[in-house]
Write an enzyme that holds these catalytic residues in place. Structure first.
Site, PDB file in Angstrom:
ATOM      1  N   ASP A 154     113.484  12.465 -99.467  1.00 15.49           N
ATOM      2  CA  ASP A 154     112.865  12.667 -98.318  1.00 15.49           C
ATOM      3  C   ASP A 154     111.505  13.333 -98.600  1.00 15.49           C
ATOM      4  OD1 ASP A 154     112.242  12.456 -95.713  1.00 15.49           O
ATOM      5  OD2 ASP A 154     114.259  12.965 -94.997  1.00 15.49           O
TER       6      ASP A 154
ATOM      7  N   GLU B 132     109.568   5.935 -92.309  1.00 13.91           N
ATOM      8  CA  GLU B 132     109.921   6.286 -90.861  1.00 13.91           C
ATOM      9  C   GLU B 132     108.307   6.088 -90.029  1.00 13.91           C
ATOM     10  OE1 GLU B 132     111.037  10.135 -87.875  1.00 13.91           O
ATOM     11  OE2 GLU B 132     109.557  10.332 -89.420  1.00 13.91           O
TER      12      GLU B 132
ATOM     13  N   ASP C 282     108.625  10.223 -94.552  1.00 11.13           N
ATOM     14  CA  ASP C 282     108.473  10.848 -93.076  1.00 11.13           C
ATOM     15  C   ASP C 282     107.203  10.721 -92.626  1.00 11.13           C
ATOM     16  OD1 ASP C 282     110.101  12.570 -91.321  1.00 11.13           O
ATOM     17  OD2 ASP C 282     108.131  13.717 -91.379  1.00 11.13           O
TER      18      ASP C 282
ATOM     19  N   HIS D 197     119.349  12.597 -88.801  1.00  8.67           N
ATOM     20  CA  HIS D 197     119.376  13.812 -88.541  1.00  8.67           C
ATOM     21  C   HIS D 197     118.240  14.277 -87.280  1.00  8.67           C
ATOM     22  CE1 HIS D 197     115.718  12.595 -90.742  1.00  8.67           C
ATOM     23  NE2 HIS D 197     114.986  13.656 -90.210  1.00  8.67           N
ATOM     24  N   ASP D 198     117.596  13.053 -86.798  1.00 10.38           N
ATOM     25  CA  ASP D 198     116.673  13.257 -85.565  1.00 10.38           C
ATOM     26  C   ASP D 198     117.413  12.575 -84.166  1.00 10.38           C
ATOM     27  OD1 ASP D 198     114.875  14.663 -86.943  1.00 10.38           O
ATOM     28  OD2 ASP D 198     113.736  12.923 -87.544  1.00 10.38           O
TER      29      ASP D 198
END
Length: 577
Positions: A109, A277, A223, A349-350
């Site tokens: 990530d 993302e 990200d 995770h969000d």
């Protein structure tokens, strides 16, 4: 609603990442081996056999880099080291080797848009040192009398350079007396935005990417990619925008240029996969990036479907419509049919837990396995977030003191400041529906104290239902959520039509049933999901069922003939036609 072309196995563009099932790991909450209450890399190594038993092909590892942990690792202070709480580089190398030994790939990530304020680059930038002075967005303030907005930070006679708001709430600018200027942070104030207009910054980030690829990883989840480019001049945003300024810091004018440069100089030289993302991205925007091979993105996390329940709106919390969800998902399937490849997800995770959000905790096993059926039979690469495979649910956060997530804290404080609510208690329902911390409660391995995650005090409260919902309780039960996931992953990997087949939506207006076909050459698969708490009948008039064969059902006695089949609440059946 259906795709426009007929896909054949002979002509498809086969790629390993299209055929993969991804397992996302949030290291801080996965498995703790040293008793400090925080997950670590050795904890993942110890669970590699478990990961392998799921049948997944690829692990996405959330950030483990050096970080002060203001945003759980997404504030990176050193791209070339491992956070002390997680271990060291030797632990990371051991994990990579253990995964590769089992033919499981690993993607890291990578945060491209910003660093930690403790990164050496920012520390030198705030002092105005040499080339680092322009590594971030620094601007002079605006005279207070000339602005129609206010900021709490900075000198008394000036306000921030513009009216942009942080995605985490509050102004997107913070003042540094040392430099007598303001710096931009679209997220937390400890996450200053990198100035990608600066070619030296772009080269520094390309060096970071190369450094990790040289260590043998298999790609990146990147990200906050959509925020890397900002409108020239950083003008004020529409005061009615949410957040204010979003039209100027999402999909900026040079974003495609930056991505193309990164791909040409680094990414394209390796057999890897990339998934970006991209919040605040339309389906059409996602398709346009993906169809341009030069941009270098294989998949995009696009969130159109995640707003179907109203998100953080306290007035509509928990409300969502299946027909609208079907419309959005089908639009995605059609838009990307000939232009790109989708990243399939409902949680990460969000996001809150998918059973609590899209299922029914009272029908836990059935609704969890129905959602798994959907995720693993659509066109695209499925991403399974840790704990989804056992049906983990949302926790109950009784006070703001129990919340770790800066985004949740920021939203609550903003709502109270704006007069939307007077206290946390008034917002508790929406927090317990939407907070990112639901995904971050410790992985539930057993009914032992600490959920089997730790022998110490967990860094975040454990969900109270861990005594019933855990890996140990489900491991040997063929009907468990865990084993339903294993069965469905195996089915997907043995059925080309579920990977590459064309998608066609059936019964678009039905508010209980989500039914669709996947067709590849002569192979046709029908998926029928009763996405509701009431019985439903699938008429099947749109299809020729013929001699249908049940490939999967989340009940042992699934209807053998889909035509006119009566489905129980949350029943899922997959047929070969």
């Amino acid at each position: 609603m259906s795709t426009n072309t007929l896909t054949t196995l002979e002509h498809i563009d086969r790629e390993w990442w299209k055929e993969a099932v991804v397992y996302q790991i949030y290291p801080r909450s996965f498995n703790d081996t040293d008793g400090d209450g925080v997950g670590d890399l050795q904890g993942i190594v110890d669970k590699v056999d478990y990961i392998d038993s799921l049948g997944v092909d690829l692990v996405w590892l959330c950030p483990v880099y050096g970080s002060p942990n203001e945003d759980n690792g997404y504030d990176i202070s050193d791209y070339h080291s491992i956070m002390d709480e997680f271990g060291d580089m030797a632990d990371w190398e051991r994990l990579l080797a253990e995964l590769h030994d089992r033919d499981i790939r690993l993607i890291m990530d990578l945060v491209l848009n910003h660093t930690s304020s403790e990164h050496e680059w920012f520390q030198r930038s705030r002092r105005g040192e040499g080339e680092y002075a322009d590594y971030y967005y620094w601007r002079d303030g605006r005279p207070a009398e000339d602005a129609d907005y206010d900021t709490d930070d900075g000198p008394a006679d000036e306000v921030a350079p513009n009216n942009w708001e942080s995605i985490f709430g509050g102004p997107a600018w913070s003042y540094v007396p040392e430099r007598e200027q303001w710096y931009l942070h679209l997220f937390d104030e400890n996450q200053p935005d990198l100035n990608w207009r600066n070619p030296t910054v772009r080269q520094a980030m390309k060096d970071v990417v190369s450094w990790w690829l040289d260590r043998g990883i298999d790609g990146f989840r990147m990200d906050a990619v959509s925020h890397m480019s900002k409108t020239d001049g950083l003008p004020d945003g529409d005061p009615d925008g949410t957040p204010t300024g979003i039209e100027h810091f999402s999909h900026g004018p040079r974003l495609e240029e930056y991505l193309t440069e990164l791909s040409a100089d680094v990414l394209s030289n390796h057999d890897i996969t990339t998934v970006a993302e991209m919040g605040h991205t339309s389906i059409e925007q996602a398709a346009s990036y993906l169809e341009d091979d030069a941009v270098g993105l294989d998949m995009i996390f696009q969130f159109s479907h995640m707003g179907v329940d109203g998100g953080w709106d306290p007035e509509t919390v928990g409300e969502w419509d299946l027909t609208e969800f079907k419309r959005i998902m089908s639009e995605r399937q059609d838009a990307l049919a000939d232009r790109g490849w989708d990243a399939l997800f409902l949680g990460n995770h969000d996001q809150p837990r998918i059973v609590s959000r899209f299922g029914d905790e009272a029908a836990h096993r059935e609704s969890a396995s129905l959602i798994a059926t959907f995720l693993l039979t659509m066109r695209g690469t499925p991403y399974v977030y840790q704990g989804e495979e056992i049906g983990m649910t949302n926790a109950d956060f009784e006070s703001l003191d129990e919340i770790d997530d800066p985004q949740t804290v920021g939203r609550v404080e903003q709502y109270i400041a704006d007069g939307v609510a007077d206290s946390y208690e008034e917002l508790r329902e929406v927090v317990n529906a939407q907070s990112r911390d639901h995904a971050r409660t410790p992985m539930q391995w057993s009914d032992e104290a600490g959920t089997g995650f730790t022998d110490g005090e967990p860094w975040l409260k454990c969900n109270a239902d861990y005594t019933e919902i855990n890996v140990a309780a489900q491991r040997d039960d063929p009907a468990s959520v865990l084993n339903q996931y294993r069965t469905l992953i195996d089915l997907r990997q043995s059925t080309d039509a579920l990977v590459y087949g064309d998608y066609e939506l059936l019964t678009p207006e039905d508010d209980q049933l989500y039914a669709y076909t996947r067709t590849l050459d002569d192979e046709r698969v029908l998926v029928v999901l009763n996405w509701s708490s009431e019985p439903a009948t699938f008429e099947g008039s749109e299809i020729d069922a013929g001699d249908a064969t049940v490939l999967y059902g989340n009940h042992d006695d699934a209807p053998t003939d889909p035509t006119g089949a009566s489905l129980r609440p949350w029943e899922a059946v997959v047929y070969r036609l």
